[in-house]
Write a protein that holds these residues in place. Structure first.
Motif, short mmCIF file in Angstrom:
data_model
loop_
_atom_site.label_atom_id
_atom_site.label_comp_id
_atom_site.label_asym_id
_atom_site.label_seq_id
_atom_site.Cartn_x
_atom_site.Cartn_y
_atom_site.Cartn_z
N LYS A 282 0.84 -1.21 0.00
CA LYS A 282 0.00 0.00 0.00
C LYS A 282 0.87 1.26 0.00
N ARG A 283 1.96 1.21 0.76
CA ARG A 283 2.85 2.38 0.79
C ARG A 283 3.53 2.58 -0.55
N VAL A 284 3.93 1.49 -1.18
CA VAL A 284 4.55 1.59 -2.50
C VAL A 284 3.56 2.15 -3.52
N VAL A 285 2.33 1.65 -3.51
CA VAL A 285 1.31 2.13 -4.44
C VAL A 285 1.02 3.61 -4.21
N LEU A 286 0.93 4.02 -2.95
CA LEU A 286 0.67 5.43 -2.65
C LEU A 286 1.75 6.32 -3.24
N GLU A 287 3.00 5.93 -3.07
CA GLU A 287 4.09 6.75 -3.61
C GLU A 287 4.07 6.76 -5.13
N ALA A 288 3.77 5.62 -5.72
CA ALA A 288 3.68 5.56 -7.18
C ALA A 288 2.56 6.48 -7.68
N LYS A 289 1.43 6.48 -7.01
CA LYS A 289 0.32 7.36 -7.41
C LYS A 289 0.73 8.82 -7.29
N ARG A 290 1.45 9.16 -6.23
CA ARG A 290 1.90 10.54 -6.06
C ARG A 290 2.79 10.98 -7.22
N LEU A 291 3.72 10.10 -7.56
CA LEU A 291 4.64 10.44 -8.64
C LEU A 291 3.94 10.50 -9.99
N LEU A 292 3.01 9.59 -10.23
CA LEU A 292 2.27 9.60 -11.49
C LEU A 292 1.38 10.83 -11.60
N ALA A 293 0.81 11.24 -10.49
CA ALA A 293 -0.14 12.37 -10.52
C ALA A 293 0.55 13.72 -10.53
N HIS A 294 1.69 13.83 -9.86
CA HIS A 294 2.25 15.15 -9.62
C HIS A 294 3.61 15.40 -10.28
N THR A 295 4.10 14.43 -11.04
CA THR A 295 5.35 14.65 -11.78
C THR A 295 5.15 14.22 -13.23
N ASP A 296 6.12 14.58 -14.03
CA ASP A 296 6.11 14.16 -15.44
C ASP A 296 7.14 13.08 -15.71
N LEU A 297 7.58 12.41 -14.67
CA LEU A 297 8.55 11.33 -14.84
C LEU A 297 7.97 10.25 -15.74
N PRO A 298 8.75 9.69 -16.63
CA PRO A 298 8.28 8.54 -17.41
C PRO A 298 7.89 7.41 -16.48
N ILE A 299 6.99 6.58 -16.94
CA ILE A 299 6.48 5.50 -16.08
C ILE A 299 7.60 4.57 -15.63
N GLY A 300 8.57 4.32 -16.48
CA GLY A 300 9.69 3.48 -16.08
C GLY A 300 10.48 4.09 -14.94
N ARG A 301 10.63 5.43 -14.97
CA ARG A 301 11.35 6.12 -13.89
C ARG A 301 10.54 6.09 -12.60
N VAL A 302 9.22 6.19 -12.72
CA VAL A 302 8.37 6.10 -11.53
C VAL A 302 8.54 4.73 -10.89
N GLY A 303 8.52 3.68 -11.71
CA GLY A 303 8.70 2.33 -11.20
C GLY A 303 10.03 2.16 -10.50
N ALA A 304 11.09 2.70 -11.11
CA ALA A 304 12.41 2.59 -10.50
C ALA A 304 12.46 3.32 -9.17
N ALA A 305 11.73 4.42 -9.06
CA ALA A 305 11.74 5.22 -7.84
C ALA A 305 11.08 4.51 -6.66
N VAL A 306 10.22 3.52 -6.96
CA VAL A 306 9.56 2.78 -5.87
C VAL A 306 10.02 1.33 -5.82
N GLY A 307 11.17 1.05 -6.43
CA GLY A 307 11.78 -0.26 -6.26
C GLY A 307 11.56 -1.26 -7.35
N PHE A 308 11.13 -0.82 -8.55
CA PHE A 308 10.92 -1.73 -9.68
C PHE A 308 11.77 -1.29 -10.86
#
Length: 297
Positions: free
Chosen positions: A245-271
């Motif tokens: 749940k904590r990982v998903v919350l952070e991923a949602k924050r990054l997807l909603a509030h940044t323009d990071l590519p999806i791959g970079r968002v995944g890497a930022a939360v451990g994928f």
């Protein structure tokens, strides 16, 4: 004797208090544990069953650890431990372990209501397995020993007085036992709160790089089972669910509030692998990362 056992809708048999086996027919028994003791001729002690009375087992030396299931939780009791099984709880004896010590059984209704409330006889939220310290154990052993002596002494007093003395002596023992049970529950609660707090803080710090329950348990110095119990008690969920749940919350924050590519968002939360991140995110949200981002923009 007549078979007064019953079978509930779940198919688990309930066995009654064996009044006919009690000295003088009173509503309690106390004596040594052993292979020959039973509360019903047909009670399959090694199989799951219920009883409609209280059982308190004080384990003595010489029998080794005993594994006894209570409400589908395996309890391991050794010398000096007590096991308190309440009416209606599902339990099962170990067919291979040797039970040594003293067992007390008590029929509901043997004690007055005021005593029942004072001793917490129906506090099903309290732990069945109790581990008193040396001082409390000495007090419990003395009280139980006195109760056993009064129970076996049928010659000194007429039955009515004998029963009254048993009620008073039993109450003294149960008050000690209830204090131990509530103190143990409070200690467990404090430990659980502390364990969960440490876990929560560790997840907040490391969720982007650590998704492993075992790794958190090792880092905090707890067994995986202890961590699972603490997190479930505090949140109602598993440690893995809490991490996810904590990982998903952070991923949602990054997807909603940044323009990071999806791959970079995944890497930022451990994928590091974008496909694995997308699969994980979809499993927990029923949306792809791209669909979630598009929905918010």
């Amino acid at each position: 004797m007549a078979d007064r056992s019953s079978q509930g809708g779940d198919g688990i048999r309930t066995f009654p208090f064996p009044v006919e086996l009690s000295v003088g027919g009173v509503g309690m028994q106390v004596g040594p544990m052993g292979t020959g003791r039973t509360w019903h001729a047909e009670a399959p002690l090694e199989r799951v069953h219920r009883i409609d009375f209280h059982v308190v087992m004080l384990f003595g030396e010489g029998g080794g650890p005993v594994r006894h299931m209570v409400d589908f939780t395996e309890c391991e009791a050794g010398a000096g431990d007590l096991l308190w099984i309440r009416p209606g709880q599902v339990h099962r004896f170990s067919p291979t372990d040797e039970y040594r010590g003293t067992v007390l059984t008590m029929q509901p209704g043997f004690l007055p209501r005021s005593t029942v409330e004072a001793t917490g006889l129906y506090r099903y939220d309290l732990p069945p397995l109790l581990r008193p310290d040396a001082a409390r154990l000495a007090g419990l052993c003395a009280a139980l020993g006195q109760l056993r002596r009064e129970y076996e002494d049928t010659a000194t007093l007429p039955l009515s007085l004998h029963t009254a003395v048993l009620r008073h002596t039993l109450t003294a023992f149960l008050l000690r036992l209830a204090h131990l049970a509530t103190s143990s529950a409070e200690a467990v609660r404090r430990q659980t709160d502390s364990t969960f707090t440490l876990f929560r803080d560790a997840v907040e710090r490391d969720f982007a790089t650590n998704h492993s329950v075992s790794a958190y348990a090792d880092a905090l110095g707890y067994s995986r089972r202890t961590l699972v119990r603490a997190v479930r008690a505090a949140t109602g969920e598993t440690p893995k669910s809490f991490i996810d749940k904590r990982v998903v919350l952070e991923a949602k924050r990054l997807l909603a509030h940044t323009d990071l590519p999806i791959g970079r968002v995944g890497a930022a939360v451990g994928f590091p692998d974008a496909a694995n991140f997308s699969k994980f995110f979809h499993q927990h949200t029923d949306q792809t990362p791209a669909a979630f981002r598009a929905e918010l923009r």
